[in-house]
Design a protein around this motif. Sequence first.
Motif, short mmCIF file in Angstrom:
data_model
loop_
_atom_site.label_atom_id
_atom_site.label_comp_id
_atom_site.label_asym_id
_atom_site.label_seq_id
_atom_site.Cartn_x
_atom_site.Cartn_y
_atom_site.Cartn_z
N HIS A 298 64.71 46.88 13.75
CA HIS A 298 64.89 45.72 13.22
C HIS A 298 64.83 44.55 14.14
CE1 HIS A 298 66.23 46.76 9.30
NE2 HIS A 298 66.77 47.79 9.90
N ASP A 299 64.92 44.90 15.49
CA ASP A 299 64.83 44.24 16.80
C ASP A 299 63.64 43.54 17.10
OD1 ASP A 299 67.68 44.78 16.98
OD2 ASP A 299 67.61 45.42 18.91
N PRO A 300 62.55 44.59 17.13
CA PRO A 300 61.13 44.14 17.32
C PRO A 300 60.70 43.00 16.07
CG PRO A 300 61.44 46.39 17.57
CD PRO A 300 62.61 46.03 16.80
N LEU A 301 60.98 43.39 15.04
CA LEU A 301 60.77 42.55 13.91
C LEU A 301 61.05 41.13 14.07
CD1 LEU A 301 59.15 42.26 11.21
CD2 LEU A 301 61.21 42.79 10.14
N GLU A 302 62.30 40.92 14.54
CA GLU A 302 63.05 39.44 14.82
C GLU A 302 62.14 38.64 15.94
OE1 GLU A 302 67.15 40.60 13.11
OE2 GLU A 302 66.82 40.78 15.49
N TYR A 303 61.72 39.56 16.82
CA TYR A 303 60.81 39.03 18.21
C TYR A 303 59.66 38.68 17.47
CZ TYR A 303 63.59 40.77 21.96
OH TYR A 303 64.74 40.97 22.86
N MET A 304 58.91 39.31 16.78
CA MET A 304 57.61 38.98 16.03
C MET A 304 57.63 37.71 15.48
SD MET A 304 56.49 42.49 14.36
CE MET A 304 56.59 44.03 15.45
N HIS A 305 58.81 37.31 14.82
CA HIS A 305 58.79 36.26 13.74
C HIS A 305 59.57 35.25 14.42
CE1 HIS A 305 56.43 37.97 10.54
NE2 HIS A 305 57.02 39.11 10.78
N GLY A 306 59.90 35.06 15.73
CA GLY A 306 60.56 33.93 16.18
C GLY A 306 62.03 33.70 15.71
N GLY A 307 62.54 34.80 15.25
CA GLY A 307 63.86 34.86 14.64
C GLY A 307 64.02 34.10 13.35
N ASP A 308 62.79 33.75 12.85
CA ASP A 308 62.73 33.14 11.46
C ASP A 308 62.74 34.03 10.29
OD1 ASP A 308 62.53 31.17 9.40
OD2 ASP A 308 60.58 30.55 9.88
N ILE A 309 64.02 34.94 10.33
CA ILE A 309 63.98 36.06 9.54
C ILE A 309 65.43 36.25 9.02
CG2 ILE A 309 63.97 37.54 11.42
CD1 ILE A 309 62.79 39.74 10.14
N ALA A 310 65.46 36.83 7.88
CA ALA A 310 67.04 37.21 7.42
C ALA A 310 66.84 38.69 7.03
CB ALA A 310 67.37 36.32 6.32
N THR A 311 67.84 39.50 7.36
CA THR A 311 67.84 40.87 7.05
C THR A 311 69.00 41.43 6.52
OG1 THR A 311 66.41 41.38 8.85
CG2 THR A 311 67.80 43.19 7.91
N VAL A 312 69.24 42.00 4.98
CA VAL A 312 70.33 42.36 4.55
C VAL A 312 70.37 43.72 4.16
CG1 VAL A 312 69.34 41.61 2.52
CG2 VAL A 312 71.90 41.77 2.46
N ALA A 313 71.69 44.15 4.29
CA ALA A 313 71.83 45.80 3.98
C ALA A 313 73.20 45.70 3.31
CB ALA A 313 71.68 46.39 5.24
N VAL A 314 73.44 46.74 2.28
CA VAL A 314 74.46 47.14 1.81
C VAL A 314 74.98 48.79 1.94
CG1 VAL A 314 76.06 47.06 -0.32
CG2 VAL A 314 74.34 45.28 0.23
N GLN A 315 76.02 49.10 2.43
CA GLN A 315 76.49 50.38 2.71
C GLN A 315 76.73 51.05 1.32
OE1 GLN A 315 80.07 50.90 4.78
NE2 GLN A 315 79.61 52.72 5.88
N TYR A 316 76.43 52.13 1.16
CA TYR A 316 76.84 53.05 0.03
C TYR A 316 77.36 54.39 0.37
CZ TYR A 316 72.41 55.55 2.00
OH TYR A 316 71.67 55.97 2.43
N SER A 317 77.77 54.78 1.70
CA SER A 317 78.32 56.10 1.89
C SER A 317 78.91 55.93 3.26
CB SER A 317 77.29 57.38 1.68
OG SER A 317 77.90 58.49 2.26
N TYR A 318 79.79 56.93 3.55
CA TYR A 318 80.24 57.11 5.09
C TYR A 318 79.78 58.54 5.73
CZ TYR A 318 83.93 53.55 3.42
OH TYR A 318 84.57 52.57 3.10
N LEU A 319 79.10 59.22 4.91
CA LEU A 319 78.90 60.65 5.17
C LEU A 319 77.43 60.61 5.97
CD1 LEU A 319 79.59 62.68 1.89
CD2 LEU A 319 81.05 61.87 3.87
N GLN A 320 77.21 61.72 6.95
CA GLN A 320 76.14 61.82 7.43
C GLN A 320 74.99 62.09 6.31
OE1 GLN A 320 75.05 61.60 10.76
NE2 GLN A 320 77.53 61.50 11.49
N SER A 321 73.70 61.82 6.66
CA SER A 321 72.54 61.59 5.42
C SER A 321 72.64 63.06 4.81
CB SER A 321 71.42 61.29 6.19
OG SER A 321 71.47 59.90 6.32
#
Length: 551
Positions: A298-321
């Motif tokens: 996620h960090d490199p993508l924000e550099y590429m687009h000059g911070g003109d970006i939004a990222t959203v995530a929603v958690q579904y578990s507490y367990l290791q994959s």
Amino acid sequence: MRFLLSRFSTIGLLLGVLFLAASLTPSLIPRDPVLQGILGGVVLALGHLVGRIIEALWRLADMPVLRGRLWRVVRGVLWATVLGTLGLALRYSHVWQNDLRLRMGIEPATGAHFLQVLFLAGAVFAVLFAAGQIVAAFARLVRSRLYRVMPRRRADVLGFLLVGIALFILTRDGLLDTTIRAMDSSFEAAQNLFDTAPPPPTEARIPGSPASVIDWEAMGEPGRDFVTSGPDAAVISAFTGRPALDPIRVYVGRANAQTPQARADLALAELQRLGAFDRRILVVTSPTGTGWMDPGSHDPLEYMHGGDIATVAVQYSYLQSPYALLFETSTGLDQATATVSTIHDYWRRLPEETRPRLYIHGLSLGAWSSMYATTLFHLVNDPIAGAFWAGPPFPSDFWNRVQRARTEGSPWVLPRIGDGSLIRYAARGEGGDAGTADWGAMRIMFLQYPSDPIVFFDPFSTFRPPVWMGEPPGDGVSPHLRFMPIVTQLQLGLDMALSTTAPAGYGHSYHAQDYIEPWVQVTAPEGWTDADTERLKAHCDNGFQVGCSNR
């Protein structure tokens, strides 16, 4: 002692020792002597069991059996051959493992530890053999009781069923107990909810602040780390030399709401509050099982687009994959479906000329769940701009269908799909630019390492080799790797458990540098050059600085 020795099968032991020798060959992930010894003991016991079954079927079919002097001669020749094979495997196992380590840039082991491997293998075999003897004694006891009330054949069948049911219940309860303990440990160690949460942020632009609709304490540690880390406008501007925006990051923890849809609605409300739909790029991503988000992506993508970006995530578990994959399969799929559908439904109603370009992303179990959620409707009706999936687990249906559509002659680990205008693949050092045609309106990218067992495990490889084993070895894969029935399946199973212990760029440890070129291909940053790509790689390679940090 004579009674105990009578329980051993000569054919079973011969086959078990062959399995032990086979287990010493390399697989995808390097093994230390302790793990090699445990694996060796398991395959030794399994080989013995298979031999016992073969013997039982042979006698049941009333086939001829060697006896007397001829059998002693044949047995001696077989033991000499099998022990000689084991000796050769032990001798070369150190070479094989060090060759694999060197391919991954790991310091070679200084000693082979043959005695440690053999001792552990013998100890594990003894434990498993004793467990088998206990089960057999229990089966004899059950049958002896049934003989009193019914014919022997009927008692044998019913006794087999009763013992099987008892073992299933015992194993199931033990497995559930282990899972619950793992869940509790993961919850406490990885989430730090409520009382152990640090003070909430004061900036309104950060989710969890007093202005936010998302409760900070319930967000969990992975989410709090994600929304408060990464490069800000000043850091991005210092790198690019141009004005930049503060990237928008939204994260909804599992404890923030009771249902997948309620969590998806919270994510949409926070995106709206922060003005995410006014940005140039919007990424809907699915986290790994614990809720972790890889900053190396996620960090490199924000550099590429000059911070003109939004990222959203929603958690579904507490367990290791791996636990989440086994015991919370539907929760990840349900949450990703609710999140992608909710955000896409809102996004597609916005004016096409002003709404952001929408991308889907996920790593590991997050790749599987987000692929599942990206239905035909999202690809055809008001289609997304593209998707980028890293380390897709082997059960992923969409990934499997794409793999099977590869161009004839292209390798399974890095296939070509048509002319590359829709789907491309990337790997370590392979940026995903190998298309014979230009990109189309939608761009889909897979990042996978040839040495990643999470991707290339084959559940049907017990008696047939996976496709990739019939091809020249990929990057980081030993040329000494060979398919062996049953044993290879167990080796790859152990590899999955060890997959994240490999160095960055191998196994299931995905590296920041390997995300950069695929993201450039998928999102086409405005004014971005090859020189910018190399500068960003060098920037991210400097270590755990602000932005581009790794796991």
